[in-house]
Design an enzyme around this catalytic site. Structure first.
Site, short mmCIF file in Angstrom:
data_model
loop_
_atom_site.label_atom_id
_atom_site.label_comp_id
_atom_site.label_asym_id
_atom_site.label_seq_id
_atom_site.Cartn_x
_atom_site.Cartn_y
_atom_site.Cartn_z
CG HIS A 1 -6.69 -2.75 3.49
ND1 HIS A 1 -6.00 -1.60 3.15
CD2 HIS A 1 -7.96 -2.56 3.06
CE1 HIS A 1 -6.83 -0.76 2.54
NE2 HIS A 1 -8.03 -1.31 2.48
CG ASP B 1 -2.07 0.96 1.11
OD1 ASP B 1 -3.22 0.50 1.03
OD2 ASP B 1 -1.83 2.18 1.08
N GLY C 1 -15.30 3.31 4.37
CA GLY C 1 -13.94 3.76 4.07
C GLY C 1 -13.36 3.26 2.77
CD GLN C 2 -14.98 -0.36 -2.04
OE1 GLN C 2 -16.14 -0.50 -1.66
NE2 GLN C 2 -14.46 -1.04 -3.04
CB SER C 3 -10.62 5.45 -1.00
OG SER C 3 -9.48 4.61 -0.87
CG HIS D 1 -8.83 -2.96 -2.01
ND1 HIS D 1 -9.83 -2.30 -2.69
CD2 HIS D 1 -8.58 -2.22 -0.90
CE1 HIS D 1 -10.16 -1.19 -2.03
NE2 HIS D 1 -9.43 -1.13 -0.93
CG ASN E 1 -12.18 -0.46 4.51
OD1 ASN E 1 -12.45 -0.94 5.61
ND2 ASN E 1 -11.01 0.12 4.26
P1 AMP Z 1 -9.67 1.52 0.69
O1 AMP Z 1 -9.62 2.90 1.25
O2 AMP Z 1 -10.08 0.45 1.65
O3 AMP Z 1 -10.48 1.49 -0.59
O4 AMP Z 1 -8.19 1.14 0.32
C1 AMP Z 1 -7.55 1.65 -0.82
C2 AMP Z 1 -6.08 1.61 -0.53
O5 AMP Z 1 -5.39 1.73 -1.73
C3 AMP Z 1 -5.59 2.74 0.38
O6 AMP Z 1 -5.00 2.17 1.54
C4 AMP Z 1 -4.58 3.48 -0.49
O7 AMP Z 1 -3.47 3.92 0.25
C5 AMP Z 1 -4.20 2.41 -1.50
N1 AMP Z 1 -3.74 2.89 -2.79
C6 AMP Z 1 -4.35 3.76 -3.62
N2 AMP Z 1 -3.65 3.88 -4.76
C7 AMP Z 1 -2.58 3.05 -4.65
C8 AMP Z 1 -1.48 2.73 -5.48
N3 AMP Z 1 -1.33 3.30 -6.71
N4 AMP Z 1 -0.55 1.86 -5.04
C9 AMP Z 1 -0.68 1.30 -3.81
N5 AMP Z 1 -1.70 1.55 -2.98
C10 AMP Z 1 -2.63 2.42 -3.38
#
Ligand code: AMP
Length: 113
Positions: free
Chosen positions: A101, A30, A92-94, A99, A86
């Site tokens: 963690h 990450d 908190g899914q962004s 995926h 998430n």
């Molecule tokens: P979530 O917020 O659960 O959707 O997790 C998305 C994760 O993706 C976050 O922890 C970000 O730090 C990570 N992330 C976003 N873009 C990248 C990337 N290009 N390489 C590695 N991690 C990323």
């Protein structure tokens, strides 16, 4: 999906710090680690989140957990580790590509914040 960042990482169009890769699963570090070890595990095919897991696509989820256990064993997470996903903005899914963690290297509270 053409505009999905994790699809682009899976396709090698965006670089990642890879930990593991096979035909269906990719694991990479990450960018913004929330623990001393913070690895993301994704299916290479696009699934938008946990709410979209079905009988037709769930085999890759089982495989992701096999890979997570393998990585944990290889990296010696003897004190324990956490696997979390998430689903949806309120959780908190962004990134809208399924995926998991894999977090390790510190104490984790319960319930999560
Ligand atoms: P979530 O917020 O659960 O959707 O997790 C998305 C994760 O993706 C976050 O922890 C970000 O730090 C990570 N992330 C976003 N873009 C990248 C990337 N290009 N390489 C590695 N991690 C990323």
């Amino acid at each position: 999906m053409s505009d999905c960042i994790f699809c682009k990482i899976a396709a090698g169009e965006i670089p990642s710090n890879k930990v593991y890769e096979d035909e269906t699963v990719l694991a990479f570090y990450d960018l913004a680690p929330q623990a001393p070890t913070h690895i993301l595990l994704i299916p290479k095919t696009h699934i938008s989140g946990a709410s979209e897991i079905t009988a037709d696509n769930s085999a890759v989820v089982a495989h992701i957990f096999e890979v997570a256990a393998q990585i944990a064993a290889e990296k010696g997470f003897s004190d324990g580790f956490r696997v979390v996903t998430n689903n949806g903005a309120s959780a908190g899914q962004s990134v809208p590509h399924l995926h998991f963690h894999l977090l390790a290297g510190r104490e984790f509270g319960w319930p999560p914040g």
